[in-house]
Write an enzyme that holds these catalytic residues in place. Structure first.
Site, mmCIF file in Angstrom:
data_model
loop_
_atom_site.group_PDB
_atom_site.id
_atom_site.type_symbol
_atom_site.label_atom_id
_atom_site.label_comp_id
_atom_site.label_asym_id
_atom_site.label_seq_id
_atom_site.Cartn_x
_atom_site.Cartn_y
_atom_site.Cartn_z
ATOM 1 N N TYR A 151 46.535 39.695 43.256
ATOM 2 C CA TYR A 151 46.196 38.887 42.247
ATOM 3 C C TYR A 151 47.615 38.497 41.707
ATOM 4 O O TYR A 151 47.466 37.945 40.351
ATOM 5 C CB TYR A 151 45.500 39.818 41.144
ATOM 6 C CG TYR A 151 44.184 40.309 41.831
ATOM 7 C CD1 TYR A 151 43.758 40.008 42.793
ATOM 8 C CD2 TYR A 151 43.374 41.122 40.972
ATOM 9 C CE1 TYR A 151 42.393 40.526 43.554
ATOM 10 C CE2 TYR A 151 41.965 41.539 41.595
ATOM 11 C CZ TYR A 151 41.624 41.134 42.767
ATOM 12 O OH TYR A 151 40.412 41.547 43.146
ATOM 13 N N LYS B 214 46.003 50.457 53.078
ATOM 14 C CA LYS B 214 45.386 50.043 54.429
ATOM 15 C C LYS B 214 46.790 49.866 55.457
ATOM 16 O O LYS B 214 47.096 48.820 55.788
ATOM 17 C CB LYS B 214 44.851 48.725 54.310
ATOM 18 C CG LYS B 214 44.202 48.310 55.438
ATOM 19 C CD LYS B 214 42.976 49.076 55.867
ATOM 20 C CE LYS B 214 42.242 48.611 57.126
ATOM 21 N NZ LYS B 214 41.054 49.455 57.761
ATOM 22 N N ASP C 246 38.909 51.447 53.461
ATOM 23 C CA ASP C 246 37.516 51.435 54.126
ATOM 24 C C ASP C 246 36.921 52.847 54.154
ATOM 25 O O ASP C 246 35.717 53.288 53.628
ATOM 26 C CB ASP C 246 37.448 50.957 55.462
ATOM 27 C CG ASP C 246 38.470 51.139 56.321
ATOM 28 O OD1 ASP C 246 39.529 51.820 55.760
ATOM 29 O OD2 ASP C 246 38.512 50.698 57.522
ATOM 30 N N ASP D 198 39.889 47.224 42.313
ATOM 31 C CA ASP D 198 39.272 46.210 41.777
ATOM 32 C C ASP D 198 37.819 46.613 42.347
ATOM 33 O O ASP D 198 36.582 46.752 41.548
ATOM 34 C CB ASP D 198 39.611 44.864 41.866
ATOM 35 C CG ASP D 198 38.652 43.810 40.995
ATOM 36 O OD1 ASP D 198 37.743 44.343 40.173
ATOM 37 O OD2 ASP D 198 38.913 42.714 41.248
ATOM 38 N N ASP E 267 34.238 49.095 41.066
ATOM 39 C CA ASP E 267 32.839 48.481 40.796
ATOM 40 C C ASP E 267 31.795 49.446 41.554
ATOM 41 O O ASP E 267 30.921 49.525 41.140
ATOM 42 C CB ASP E 267 32.604 47.032 41.577
ATOM 43 C CG ASP E 267 32.763 46.071 40.175
ATOM 44 O OD1 ASP E 267 33.681 46.342 39.106
ATOM 45 O OD2 ASP E 267 32.091 44.887 40.416
HETATM 46 MG MG MG Z 1 36.334 43.887 38.763
#
Ligand code: MG
Ligand code: NAI
Length: 363
Positions: free
Chosen positions: A136, A186, A219, A243, A247
């Protein structure tokens, strides 16, 4: 007097922020040592459609001298999401170096979770999401635009400084709270960014022998959050991974309507932002049924940050009482209460808690 910059933003943002401001105003009424001045900034998609910018060029200067920013949500079907998100929320996060994005994921007692049999003892974690780097950071390019070879480059940015400071902040939190730290990365597939992250994590971990640590690949972390959420106490991860995983966290704690976050500049050189995790939810905008709890919980995080942790705790207790009763839940939690009724219920619960002897509230 604390000066709070309020950016209600788009969609349901203004509806949820209204309830948080009410809660904060109530607290200021009750506690003579607390007062707030709320300055409203009408930035967002309407502003963009009028002026061509999501916030003014000198917008950060207008926010800079506030003690905190209370943010609703940004995004509208009328403008492409990368324009709205990057030119408002990301400008603030990056411009104010808000590198710690704190996200409590807790199943509150009585709230239905899709994980059969899980209780609030199983789902009780704090995510620390890196807020300024990773995928980001905004680095990248389009090559050969408009041709059949069109190519997008989105460069993940992982600096030692950026990685180390968020991991170190996490370990300080874990030491204070007496909890373990899980690092999510990762490093098997990402031989540069993942390897640097893991190496820095191990180095910092060595300085905190009193803190138990684990490392998980992202994962596997997704799988364990569903199958064994109890493994996770404090989790540190890069911008993109956290992020996505938060969720998932919002899903297992009862839905997007409950999850809160704080984007912190720990050095306090700049104001920090307090906001729900959810977006502008255009599908339910204006219907009076958006859940304000995520926003109110973010106001609790703001109270902690401003030096009123006793009020931060009390707001979370008031939230617990409110969501425990189906009568004061919005539709996303299976209730029929309106946004305003839920906000009022939190204020009522605060009043009840104040009337009870100290300690009785710790249910
Ligand atoms: Mg989000
Ligand atoms: P979203 O979080 O806005 O909505 C996802 C789903 O959850 C929708 O069905 C919505 O109705 C529901 N929902 C969200 N918050 C709720 C609440 N408080 N109470 C009840 N139901 C709730 O995510 P979506 O749909 O992916 O994105 C919508 C817009 O929001 C897009 O423009 C996106 O870019 C933006 N967005 C902005 C964020 C921010 O401002 N921090 C974060 C995520 C998305």
């Amino acid at each position: 007097m604390k000066r709070i910059a309020v950016i209600p933003g788009d969609g349901v943002g203004p509806e949820v922020v209204r309830e948080s401001v009410n809660v904060l105003a109530y607290i200021a009424e009750q506690d003579p040592s607390i007062s707030f001045a709320f300055d409203y900034f009408p930035w967002g998609t309407d502003h963009y459609l009028r002026t061509g910018e999501m916030m003014p060029q000198d917008g950060l200067d207008a926010l800079r001298h506030h003690d905190a920013i209370l943010f609703g949500a940004v995004g509208s079907p009328r403008v492409k999401d990368h324009i709205t998100l990057r030119n408002l929320l990301f400008r603030i996060r990056l411009g104010f170096d808000q590198y710690v994005n704190l996200r409590p994921i807790r199943l509150l007692p009585g709230v239905p979770t899709p994980l059969g049999g899980a209780t609030s003892r199983d789902i009780d974690m704090i995510f620390v999401r890196e807020g300024t780097e990773g995928e980001y950071a905004g680095a990248g390019d389009f090559l050969f635009p408009g041709t059949s070879r069109e190519t997008a480059l989105q460069t993940a940015v992982f600096s030692r400084l950026g990685t180390e400071r968020v991991i170190r902040w996490t370990f300080e939190l874990a030491r204070r709270e007496g909890r373990s730290v899980t690092s999510v990365s990762k490093g098997n597939a990402l031989q540069y960014s993942g390897v640097l992250w893991d190496r820095v994590f191990d180095e910092v971990a060595a300085e905190y022998p009193d803190v138990a640590t684990r490392r998980l690949l992202v994962d596997a972390a997704a799988m364990f959050m569903v199958r064994e959420p109890r493994r996770f106490e404090i989790v540190v991860a890069s911008n993109l991974y956290a992020d996505i995983l938060t969720d998932l966290g919002a899903g297992i704690m009862g839905g997007m309507g409950l999850a809160a976050s704080a984007s912190l500049n720990p050095e306090r050189r700049f104001p920090s932002t307090f906001e729900p995790i959810h977006g502008s939810a255009p599908d339910i905008k204006g219907a009076g049924r958006v859940n304000p709890i995520g926003s109110i919980w973010s106001a609790a995080l703001m109270l902690d940050h401003l030096g009123y942790p006793q009020w931060g705790r009390r707001v979370v207790q008031a939230i617990e009482r409110t969501v425990a009763s189906p009568r004061t839940r919005t539709a996303d939690l299976g209730g029929t209460a309106s946004t305003g009724a839920v906000g009022e219920a939190v204020v009522t619960a605060l009043a009840e808690l104040a009337a009870e002897p100290e300690g009785a509230a710790a249910s």
